[in-house]
Motif scaffolding. Structure first.
Motif, PDB file in Angstrom:
ATOM      1  N   UNK A  81       0.833  -1.197   0.000  1.00 12.01           N
ATOM      2  CA  UNK A  81       0.000   0.000   0.000  1.00 12.01           C
ATOM      3  C   UNK A  81       0.870   1.249   0.000  1.00 12.01           C
ATOM      4  N   UNK A  82       0.831   2.010  -1.066  1.00  7.07           N
ATOM      5  CA  UNK A  82       1.494   3.313  -1.131  1.00  7.07           C
ATOM      6  C   UNK A  82       0.596   4.287  -0.374  1.00  7.07           C
ATOM      7  N   UNK A  83       1.112   4.893   0.695  1.00 10.52           N
ATOM      8  CA  UNK A  83       0.284   5.770   1.526  1.00 10.52           C
ATOM      9  C   UNK A  83      -0.149   7.041   0.795  1.00 10.52           C
ATOM     10  N   UNK A  84       0.416   7.283  -0.380  1.00 10.22           N
ATOM     11  CA  UNK A  84      -0.040   8.406  -1.191  1.00 10.22           C
ATOM     12  C   UNK A  84      -1.296   8.077  -1.984  1.00 10.22           C
ATOM     13  N   UNK A  85      -1.696   6.809  -2.011  1.00 14.72           N
ATOM     14  CA  UNK A  85      -2.884   6.376  -2.749  1.00 14.72           C
ATOM     15  C   UNK A  85      -4.076   6.320  -1.799  1.00 14.72           C
ATOM     16  N   UNK A  86      -5.057   7.130  -2.068  1.00 11.07           N
ATOM     17  CA  UNK A  86      -6.233   7.207  -1.193  1.00 11.07           C
ATOM     18  C   UNK A  86      -7.511   7.235  -2.036  1.00 11.07           C
ATOM     19  N   UNK A  87      -8.599   7.474  -1.364  1.00 11.74           N
ATOM     20  CA  UNK A  87      -9.902   7.744  -1.949  1.00 11.74           C
ATOM     21  C   UNK A  87     -10.627   6.537  -2.525  1.00 11.74           C
ATOM     22  N   UNK A  88     -10.347   5.364  -2.030  1.00  8.32           N
ATOM     23  CA  UNK A  88     -11.215   4.222  -2.312  1.00  8.32           C
ATOM     24  C   UNK A  88     -11.543   3.576  -0.970  1.00  8.32           C
ATOM     25  N   UNK A  89     -12.658   2.900  -0.907  1.00 12.50           N
ATOM     26  CA  UNK A  89     -13.087   2.286   0.347  1.00 12.50           C
ATOM     27  C   UNK A  89     -12.074   1.272   0.852  1.00 12.50           C
ATOM     28  N   UNK A  90     -11.565   0.420  -0.050  1.00 17.00           N
ATOM     29  CA  UNK A  90     -10.585  -0.586   0.370  1.00 17.00           C
ATOM     30  C   UNK A  90      -9.318   0.051   0.914  1.00 17.00           C
ATOM     31  N   UNK A  91      -8.840   1.112   0.266  1.00 16.14           N
ATOM     32  CA  UNK A  91      -7.614   1.770   0.715  1.00 16.14           C
ATOM     33  C   UNK A  91      -7.833   2.389   2.092  1.00 16.14           C
ATOM     34  N   UNK A  92      -8.971   2.991   2.298  1.00 15.32           N
ATOM     35  CA  UNK A  92      -9.278   3.578   3.606  1.00 15.32           C
ATOM     36  C   UNK A  92      -9.358   2.497   4.682  1.00 15.32           C
ATOM     37  N   UNK A  93      -9.967   1.355   4.357  1.00 15.21           N
ATOM     38  CA  UNK A  93     -10.036   0.242   5.313  1.00 15.21           C
ATOM     39  C   UNK A  93      -8.643  -0.318   5.605  1.00 15.21           C
ATOM     40  N   UNK A  94      -7.814  -0.435   4.568  1.00 14.83           N
ATOM     41  CA  UNK A  94      -6.461  -0.954   4.744  1.00 14.83           C
ATOM     42  C   UNK A  94      -5.619  -0.005   5.599  1.00 14.83           C
ATOM     43  N   UNK A  95      -5.692   1.292   5.324  1.00 13.45           N
ATOM     44  CA  UNK A  95      -4.945   2.271   6.124  1.00 13.45           C
ATOM     45  C   UNK A  95      -5.418   2.249   7.571  1.00 13.45           C
ATOM     46  N   UNK A  96      -6.710   2.113   7.775  1.00 16.46           N
ATOM     47  CA  UNK A  96      -7.249   2.036   9.131  1.00 16.46           C
ATOM     48  C   UNK A  96      -6.704   0.803   9.858  1.00 16.46           C
ATOM     49  N   UNK A  97      -6.622  -0.339   9.171  1.00  9.01           N
ATOM     50  CA  UNK A  97      -6.069  -1.556   9.770  1.00  9.01           C
ATOM     51  C   UNK A  97      -4.598  -1.361  10.121  1.00  9.01           C
ATOM     52  N   UNK A  98      -3.829  -0.786   9.202  1.00  3.78           N
ATOM     53  CA  UNK A  98      -2.403  -0.542   9.455  1.00  3.78           C
ATOM     54  C   UNK A  98      -2.216   0.332  10.702  1.00  3.78           C
ATOM     55  N   UNK A  99      -3.003   1.406  10.781  1.00  4.66           N
ATOM     56  CA  UNK A  99      -2.915   2.308  11.938  1.00  4.66           C
ATOM     57  C   UNK A  99      -3.365   1.610  13.221  1.00  4.66           C
ATOM     58  N   UNK A 100      -4.393   0.775  13.118  1.00  8.28           N
ATOM     59  CA  UNK A 100      -4.894   0.059  14.291  1.00  8.28           C
ATOM     60  C   UNK A 100      -3.854  -0.944  14.798  1.00  8.28           C
ATOM     61  N   UNK A 101      -3.137  -1.590  13.887  1.00 14.13           N
ATOM     62  CA  UNK A 101      -2.069  -2.508  14.286  1.00 14.13           C
ATOM     63  C   UNK A 101      -1.029  -1.748  15.101  1.00 14.13           C
ATOM     64  N   UNK A 102      -0.602  -0.579  14.583  1.00 15.71           N
ATOM     65  CA  UNK A 102       0.363   0.242  15.323  1.00 15.71           C
ATOM     66  C   UNK A 102      -0.182   0.636  16.696  1.00 15.71           C
ATOM     67  N   UNK A 103      -1.452   0.996  16.736  1.00  6.58           N
ATOM     68  CA  UNK A 103      -2.071   1.420  18.002  1.00  6.58           C
ATOM     69  C   UNK A 103      -2.127   0.275  19.014  1.00  6.58           C
ATOM     70  N   UNK A 104      -2.583  -0.888  18.583  1.00  2.00           N
ATOM     71  CA  UNK A 104      -2.728  -2.032  19.491  1.00  2.00           C
ATOM     72  C   UNK A 104      -1.365  -2.504  20.000  1.00  2.00           C
ATOM     73  N   UNK A 105      -0.382  -2.575  19.096  1.00  2.00           N
ATOM     74  CA  UNK A 105       0.956  -3.022  19.485  1.00  2.00           C
ATOM     75  C   UNK A 105       1.683  -1.937  20.288  1.00  2.00           C
TER      76      UNK A 105
END
Length: 168
Positions: free
Chosen positions: A134-158
């Motif tokens: 996932x290139x963090x410069x690529x946004x504006x699709x539902x899947x990309x937003x869900x993927x970025x949210x998961x990545x951030x949540x992993x960082x948060x939980x860990x």
């Protein structure tokens, strides 16, 4: 005499099949997330998490606008079963295994900006394995937003902030 042996055989087969069902439903999580370098200020690291709770964090560099823990190196830690269950719940909630493998191309991921870091996420869970880029410069699709949210949540939980520091 023949009937009890047949009955015993059927009971053993039934118990064995139940055991296989239990093993198949065991989460058996293995997760690796890597954040790459960018043109600006961003931490560069690899995070590994196992079902046992074992965490390995390898820092390869860190941007100047992060205030603490600037040194490079490997850190080992442990997560509680509760945190592992939170990770699994987030993976399930995101429906990670139904996503595309690559979100780095303008045609696939929507609008992409250049010079952003890339997140490579590999997850093995319940016998399924998937790797996304996932290139963090690529946004504006539902899947990309869900993927970025998961990545951030992993960082948060860990709790990776304790290793990379806070932005100034």
């Amino acid at each position: 005499m023949y009937m009890p042996k047949v009955f015993l055989f059927l009971v053993v087969c039934l118990l064995a099949s139940c055991g296989n069902v239990v093993l198949q439903n065991k989460p058996d999580l293995s997760l690796t997330m890597e954040r790459s370098q960018c043109l600006g200020n961003c931490p560069v690291y690899r995070l590994k998490v196992l079902q046992s709770g074992q965490v390995t964090f390898e820092k390869f560099g860190i941007a100047e606008d992060f205030s603490t823990t600037r040194s490079k190196g490997k850190i080992e830690s442990n997560l509680s079963k509760e945190k592992i269950n939170q990770l699994i719940a987030e993976i399930d909630k995101t429906d990670y295994f139904s996503m595309k493998d690559d979100y780095t191309d303008l045609g696939e991921a929507g609008n992409c900006a250049t010079d952003n870091p890339t997140v490579t996420l590999s997850i093995k869970l319940r016998g399924q394995a998937k790797k996304t880029i996932h290139d963090l410069g690529c946004m504006e699709t539902t899947d990309v937003e869900k993927l970025k949210s998961l990545e951030d949540k992993i960082d948060e939980i860990v709790g990776t902030k304790k290793w990379i520091g806070e932005k100034k």
